[in-house]
Each structure stands twice: as structure tokens, then as C-alpha cells.
Design an enzyme around this catalytic site. Structure first.
Site, short mmCIF file in Angstrom:
data_model
loop_
_atom_site.label_atom_id
_atom_site.label_comp_id
_atom_site.label_asym_id
_atom_site.label_seq_id
_atom_site.Cartn_x
_atom_site.Cartn_y
_atom_site.Cartn_z
N HIS A 152 0.79 -1.23 0.00
CA HIS A 152 0.00 0.00 0.00
C HIS A 152 0.82 1.27 0.00
CE1 HIS A 152 -3.06 -3.00 0.56
NE2 HIS A 152 -3.83 -2.12 -0.06
N CYS A 193 -10.49 -5.11 -9.78
CA CYS A 193 -9.90 -3.85 -9.32
C CYS A 193 -8.48 -4.04 -8.80
CB CYS A 193 -10.77 -3.22 -8.24
SG CYS A 193 -10.95 -4.26 -6.79
C1 PEP Z 1 -6.77 -6.25 -4.12
O1 PEP Z 1 -6.52 -6.95 -3.14
O2 PEP Z 1 -6.57 -6.62 -5.29
C2 PEP Z 1 -7.34 -4.90 -3.97
C3 PEP Z 1 -7.79 -4.22 -4.99
O3 PEP Z 1 -7.36 -4.36 -2.75
P1 PEP Z 1 -6.05 -3.84 -1.99
O4 PEP Z 1 -4.93 -3.73 -3.00
O5 PEP Z 1 -6.39 -2.52 -1.42
O6 PEP Z 1 -5.81 -4.89 -0.97
#
Ligand code: PEP
Ligand code: MG
Length: 747
Positions: free
Chosen positions: A369, A681
Site C-alpha cells: 500500500h 480492481c
Molecule cells: C486487491 O486486493 O486486489 C485490492 C484491490 O485491494 P487492496 O490492494 O487494497 O488490498
């Protein structure tokens, strides 16, 4: 008197103004009580602090009660209405306090005249800091709105009060870190965390600041010089805070507060002055005290406080620079490439505000993140586990090619020019916009929906510029992450409203708080977790802390009134969990109706498909959910048991693994069977290489970081659906990694 709630909540400027004048913590607390009593138009405001060693709440400040009772009135957790508020971690509001059997009368305190009482616990996350109490002579004086506002204020003040107290009481001694030596390196192959190119000298963030460079034999400074430097540093930090609030509205809350507080802390400046009065030069005195403080912080096991080491060193550096005029060397990040072993989201924001040109991170993964945040902030980031980078000589010229993941040390002019020219071309917004089509389709005319992932509100600019067709994923956790406490319902409401207003007429999907793993809330005590990625995270956290969860849902529903919103739950592992999450939303809809607050009562609710456990029950989930959103970042991590943030196993993080590809197919098939909307996503959605495969398995809805939209528009226009489907049916039959990789690379 009229109660101006909005002013009270939003006026962070006023909040730091309080520190400006405060001579010590008690003075500061006193000013808070006066300010709050005035704003809430009531006669009494008192602050009780909680001391865990004695398990007691102690009256530390009051406006309205007898001043002599400060320090004298003590109660256990659970005792009286005040103690009860802390024990039950909820506001206690009484129209006639004495009628409550839990009311406890303290002789001599002067409480006899007061009828209404509102006590709200001061919590940093789930850590008890104290209780704030307001009282009025009028009966039934405090309204539900007052409760909300008062909670927001206490949440805002919790960290400040706690930091101030802890700063004063630090005593422990700590050890020192050893620094590795530099090898003769010219080129390092790393991984791209956030695309872009930067050229500059290094600023090593956590190798320690070279304080000795400020000490100059024969040059003497006075106490006045020191005081001026402190004043100057204070106003610089306040400017920085204001700047960050303007540009990063949603995540700016109090980001430089810890540093401002340290500067204003009498204990800190007095220790320096003590040394000066004993004959030490002010420069040496600052160095001595900063090192002493850093050692004390290092010895602390609480990670929240350990993180303050960076802040204290940075404050020291700032004072010394302002005193000596020696600026812009190795440890100042302005215009440099910051190199760090590890970074927190808040550090990333600081580096952005301090105008670092680029970042090299020694740990972490491309889908971690902090990398996602760097992309939103448009800071080039390369991840490279090369320890020697921490010891680069300050004059080294670094060329960061964060598109390729390359780091060049002292490159020739020719190499530098080539990389910079390529970047200028690829970043040309005018050219990029030409790739965007109003109705994106494949080459053979199959329509595809391209939406944006939003991490920070700032991402809206690119999302609109590149014509995103809505927001497929709003990661609501960022305003939670870069903060000192849980944002209140009102704060969240304002942020969510801004998001909705930023993309009117489009569908916006709010993913509820996805904390834990590599998204640790610094202010929440998770306790010891051996495997935080398998721990109390995401929807598990929300379901355990229903109050936090409900505050968020209420804010979403209220902000979403009249908009096309959807609610998405992260990390769902079972049908039961999904149903429980849904019922919380229903509960909030009901409660908002009772409270007569405008809100969106009917909202589609969906599931993030990102855990292996849901694949076998995907049909059951598809029946209950309104939509699916596939989070491949986590799905790949958990399916393959490869930590997405671990540079050491990054080679094993393989979205082209046959089990990932077949799982994706199964998920999309189930959604189609049950006629439910499905989108993707995770980062796979922005990689042009995977686009034909994702189309081939039936996906028509993509949500990606907006900066990748031009590239995906372009790739989409080149792909024919017929070819994509043929390739997909071939690849799904393969069971060898080399083969799936080959097919994707050559398509
Ligand atoms: C994922 O896990 O692919 C996602 C879109 O959420 P994050 O990257 O915030 O965990
Ligand atoms: Mg995820």
C-alpha cells in the site's frame, strides 16, 4: 449563545494555535477546556486523564469546577458516569445526571449546580487516554448532534494529549543501530512501485542524520540564536501543515502535529537550554538532546511511539539548519531521492510534502500500500533490497527509472538523457489524452467499462482527465491510515461528499475499511500478531469494532444521498460474514431514519473476491451479493501463499499461475450465471499484458489507477475479442507456469 459546531471540528488552525501559547501540558489542557466550554455554550468542561499504572482517572483540568480539585479528584475505571464512559467506551449523556444510579458525588468539586452531563471517552484507537466531560446548569441540554460533535473533538485531541503526556514521561535508555558499508555499485535492478523518472542526490531516511556536520569548531551560537531557530522551525512546520491540508485534504489531518508538539514541548526545549546554561554551545546541546530522545524512543516497544524517531530527528535537523544556515545536505529530502528501509503511509506523505523527487524502498512489494500511495502522489518509487544503498556518499547522482525499476548510480550524461527523454514523451498529457476514447471498445467493437481506483481525493484529477466511467474502488482506508485517530463520522462524511462531488453522475463504489496487513493503523493496538496478513484485518476488524464500522457506514450512506453509490466489503471469507456485514448496513439505515438524518436507504452491496475460501462457495455468494469486485492483489497473495509486500519472494508472486487464471474464470462464470455485475480492481487490471486474458474469461468491467487508463485504452483498441477468447481457452488448459507466461508474452 450559538454553537458553531463546524468551526469547532474543522478549525485545526485554532488547535495548533493553542499549542503556540501553551507553556506546558496543564496550561494546554486548560486552554482546551476553555475553548470547548465556549464553543459548546456550557458552563463546565473538564478533562480527566487515565493512568494505567494506578488504573485511575485523574481530573487534570477544568473550566467551571473548583480549580483546587485538579489533581485531587480521582476515580477508578467504571466509577461514576465519567468512569463508566471510559469503561464502556461510549458517550454517557444525562439530562439530569444525579438521577442516574451511577452518578457519584465528589464533595468540594462544585458540581451541585449542574444538571446535564455529557462524558465522552478520549481514545486513541482502543487505547484509553481519558475522559472529557461537559456540564450545564440547564436540564436536558445536550442534543444528539452535540454528542456527535463532542466525540469528534475528543477523537481529534486524543493523540495530541497523549503525545504531550508521553513526551514528558520518557525515561528509558536504548541501543544504537549499526550501519552497513557501501559496495562499488553502479546499477541496481529493482521493481517498479510507482512509475516515473527522477534524477537527484540521495537522502537516506533511516540511516540516521549526520548531526556532526552542524558542529563547527570556533563558531559559537547564543541562546537567542537557538530560540529564533525554534520559532522559525515552528512556523515552517505550521506552513507545511497548512500546505498539506490544502493539497491532501482527505489525509492531511495533523500530519506534522507530532513534530510541532515536540518543538513546543517545554521538556524538550528546557533540556536543551539546561545544557546551554551550563556552558554548552547550543548546537551541541541540540545534538545531545535529540540523540538522547531518539535513544529513548528506540527503547520503546510500542510501534506507534517508535515511529516518532523519524520525527524527533527531523525536528532536530530543522532547528540546526535554521540556527546554522547549513541547509540542503545529505539528510534533507528536498529535491532528492529518498532512500528508506521501510516507510509508513504517513512518511510517504511527509516525503511528498517535503518535495522528495523519488523514493527507493529497501523492503515492500509493488502491490503494497505504500507503493499504491506513491502512485497516487505521483512519486516515482523503486523497490530494491540492496542494503548498500543506505550508505551512498551524499554526492552520488542517482537516476531512478521507476518505469523499468532501474537505479543508476552516477550514470553517464548519455544514459541520463535517454531515460529522461523517454519519460518526457510518455508523460505528455496531451498525447495521453488522445488515447482515450469516449466509448472504449475492443478492436471488434465489444464495449468495455473502464473505471478508476481512488486512493486519495487527488486521484480524481487524473480520473476525470482520462474519462473514467465511475469509481470501481474507493479505498476508504487512506483517511484512516494517515491520521492519529479514527476519523469521526462527520470527517468521513465531508471526505466522501468531496469524492462524490468530484465525479457527479457516475457510479462510485465505497470499499469499507480495509485495515491490517500492511495497512496498520498506528493508533490502534492490534496486540502481538504473528501473521498480521492472516490476523484481525479488514472486514474482521470492522465486525469486531462495530462502532467504527457503523460510523463509516453512516457517513457513506449520508454522503451518498442522491448519488449512485455502492458498498463493497473487503476480505469476505464466508457467506455468514457477508450477511453479517449486510445486516450492519441495514441497521445503520434504520438508525439514520430514527435520527432523521438524510441518507441513501437502498444501496447495492458487493463482495471483494480476494480470498481462496470463497472460490468453492462462489455460487452461494453470487446469489446473495449484488456484485463482485475481484481483488487480484490479495487473491494472488493468498492463493499462492506469497506475501505481496515481501521483496524476497517477489519472483514467486505470479498472477499468471494456472490456479489464479482458473480461479478467475470460475468467479466470472458464477457472476454471469447469477446475472450479477463483476469487475476487477486489483493491479492485474492495469497491466496491458493481462487485458486479453481478462476479456477472454468474460470480464467487461475494469477498475484501475487512473494513470494507467491511457495505456489500457490503447491496448483495448488493439485486441480483438475473437482472438482474446481463443488465446484464453488455450491458456486455461496449460498447467505449466512457463507456458502460461509465454502465451501471455507473445499474444
Ligand atoms: C486487491 O486486493 O486486489 C485490492 C484491490 O485491494 P487492496 O490492494 O487494497 O488490498
Ligand atoms: Mg485487497
Amino acid at each position: 449563545m450559538k454553537r458553531d459546531h463546524a468551526k469547532l471540528i474543522c478549525d485545526v488552525g485554532e488547535l495548533s494555535g493553542i499549542f503556540h501559547d501553551a507553556l506546558g501540558m496543564e496550561d494546554f489542557l486548560q486552554k482546551i477546556t476553555v475553548m470547548i466550554a465556549e464553543h459548546m455554550a456550557c458552563e463546565v468542561c473538564s478533562i480527566y486523564l487515565y493512568y494505567s499504572d494506578t488504573d485511575e482517572l485523574v481530573l487534570k483540568s477544568t473550566h467551571g469546577l473548583n480549580a483546587s480539585s485538579v489533581g485531587q479528584v480521582k476515580m477508578k475505571i467504571g466509577e461514576g458516569l465519567t468512569g463508566m464512559a471510559l469503561q464502556e467506551k461510549r458517550p454517557i449523556c444525562e439530562g439530569q445526571a444525579r438521577n442516574n444510579p451511577n452518578f457519584r458525588f465528589f464533595p468540594g468539586i462544585g458540581e451541585e449546580r449542574y444538571e446535564s452531563l455529557l462524558a465522552v471517552p478520549i481514545l486513541r484507537g482502543n487505547v484509553e487516554v481519558g475522559v472529557m466531560v461537559i456540564q450545564s446548569t440547564k436540564k436536558n441540554y445536550f442534543t444528539p448532534e452535540d454528542i456527535q460533535v463532542f466525540r469528534a473533538i475528543t477523537a481529534q485531541l486524543a493523540t495530541t494529549i497523549e503525545t504531550a503526556r508521553l513526551l514528558i514521561t520518557l525515561n528509558d535508555e536504548g541501543g544504537k543501530k549499526s550501519i552497513p558499508t557501501v559496495g562499488d555499485i553502479k546499477f541496481i535492478k529493482g521493481r517498479c512501485g510507482s512509475e516515473g523518472v527522477a534524477f537527484g542526490e540521495p537522502a537516506v531516511i533511516d540511516a540516521g542524520i549526520d548531526f556532526e556536520r552542524f558542529v563547527e569548531e570556533g563558531r559559537h551560537y547564543t541562546e537567542k540564536d537557538f530560540e529564533r531557530a525554534v520559532e522559525h522551525s515552528e512556523s515552517q512546520l505550521e506552513d507545511l501543515q497548512q500546505q498539506v491540508e490544502k493539497t491532501l485534504y482527505d489525509v492531511s489531518a495533523l500530519i506534522f502535529t507530532a513534530q510541532i508538539l515536540m518543538l513546543k514541548d517545554k521538556g524538550f526545549t528546557d533540556s536543551i537550554l539546561d545544557h546551554v546554561h551550563k556552558g554548552k554551545d547550543p548546537v551541541r546541546a541540540v545534538v545531545l538532546v535529540v540523540k538522547e530522545y531518539a535513544r529513548k524512543f528506540e527503547a520503546i516497544t510500542d510501534h506507534y511511539l517508535r515511529d516518532k524517531i523519524y520525527d524527533i530527528k527531523d525536528v532536530g535537523r530543522r532547528i540546526l539548519e535554521n540556527m546554522t544556515g547549513k541547509m540542503g545536505t545529505h539528510d534533507n529530502v528536498i529535491g532528492r531521492i529518498a532512500i528508506a528501509q521501510e516507510l509508513l503511509p504517513s512518511d510517504m506523505l511527509k516525503l511528498f510534502t517535503q518535495r522528495a523527487k523519488g523514493i527507493i524502498l529497501l523492503s515492500g512489494g509493488a502491490t503494497s500500500h505504500v507503493a499504491i500511495l506513491a502512485r497516487s502522489l505521483n512519486i516515482p518509487l523503486v523497490i530494491a533490497g540492496e542494503e548498500a544503498l543506505l550508505n551512498l556518499p551524499p554526492e552520488t547522482k542517482i537516476l531512478l527509472d521507476a518505469v523499468m525499476g532501474h537505479i543508476f548510480l552516477n550514470p553517464t550524461d548519455e544514459v541520463a538523457k535517454k531515460v529522461m527523454d523517454r519519460e518526457d514523451l510518455s508523460r505528455n498529457i496531451g498525447q495521453l489524452k488522445k488515447l482515450i476514447r469516449a466509448r472504449p471498445t475492443t478492436r471488434d467493437g465489444v464495449p468495455v467499462k473502464l473505471m478508476a481506483n481512488i486512493n486519495l481525493l487527488g486521484d480524481l484529477t487524473a480520473a476525470n482527465e482520462f474519462k473514467a466511467d465511475g469509481v470501481g474502488l474507493y479505498r476508504t482506508e487512506f483517511p484512516f491510515l494517515v491520521r492519529n485517530n479514527f476519523p469521526s463520522e462527520e470527517e468521513q462524511f465531508l471526505i466522501y461528499r468531496k469524492l462524490l462531488e468530484g465525479m457527479p453522475g457516475k457510479q462510485i463504489t465505497f470499499r469499507t475499511l480495509d485495515t491490517g496487513g500492511d495497512k496498520i493503523l498506528a493508533y490502534y493496538d492490534y496486540g502481538k500478531e504473528e501473521n498480521p496478513f492472516l490476523g484481525l484485518r479488514s472486514i474482521r476488524f470492522s465486525l469486531k469494532h462495530k462502532e467504527v464500522f457503523m460510523q463509516q457506514i453512516r457517513a457513506i450512506l449520508r454522503a451518498g444521498k442522491g448519488y449512485d453509490i455502492r458498498v463493497l466489503f473487503p476480505m469476505i471469507s464466508s457467506l455468514d460474514e457477508f450477511m453479517e456485514a449486510k445486516s450492519v448496513v441495514q441497521e445503520c439505515v434504520h438508525a439514520l431514519g430514527v435520527d432523521k438524518l438524510a441518507h441513501q436507504a437502498v444501496v447495492p452491496m458487493g463482495i471483494m473476491i480476494e480470498l481462496p475460501s470463497v472460490i468453492e462457495i462462489i455460487d452461494d455468494l453470487a446469489q446473495e451479493a449484488d456484485f463482485f469486485s475481484i481483488g487480484t492483489n490479495d487473491l494472488v497473495q493468498y492463493l499462492l501463499a506469497v506475501d505481496r509486500t515481501n521483496e524476497k519472494v517477489a519472483d514467486l508472486y505470479m498472477p499468471h499461475h494456472p490456479s489464479v487464471l482458473r480461479a478467475l474464470k470460475k468467479i466470472v462464470y458464477a457472476a454471469h450465471t447469477h446475472r450479477k455485475d463483476v469487475s476487477i480492481c486489483g493491479d492485474m487490471a492495469h497491466d496491458p499484458k493481462f487485458l486479453p486474458l481478462l476479456l477472454g474469461i468474460g470480464l467487461r468491467n475494469f477498475s484501475l489507477d487512473a494513470r494507467y487508463l491511457p495505456k489500457i485504452h490503447q491496448r483495448l483498441s488493439e485486441v480483438s475479442m475473437v482472438d482474446a477468447e481463443a488465446m484464453t481457452s488455450q491458456i486455461l488448459k496449460e498447467n505449466k507456469l512457463v507456458r502460461t507466461a509465454q502465451i501471455l508474452d507473445t499474444f
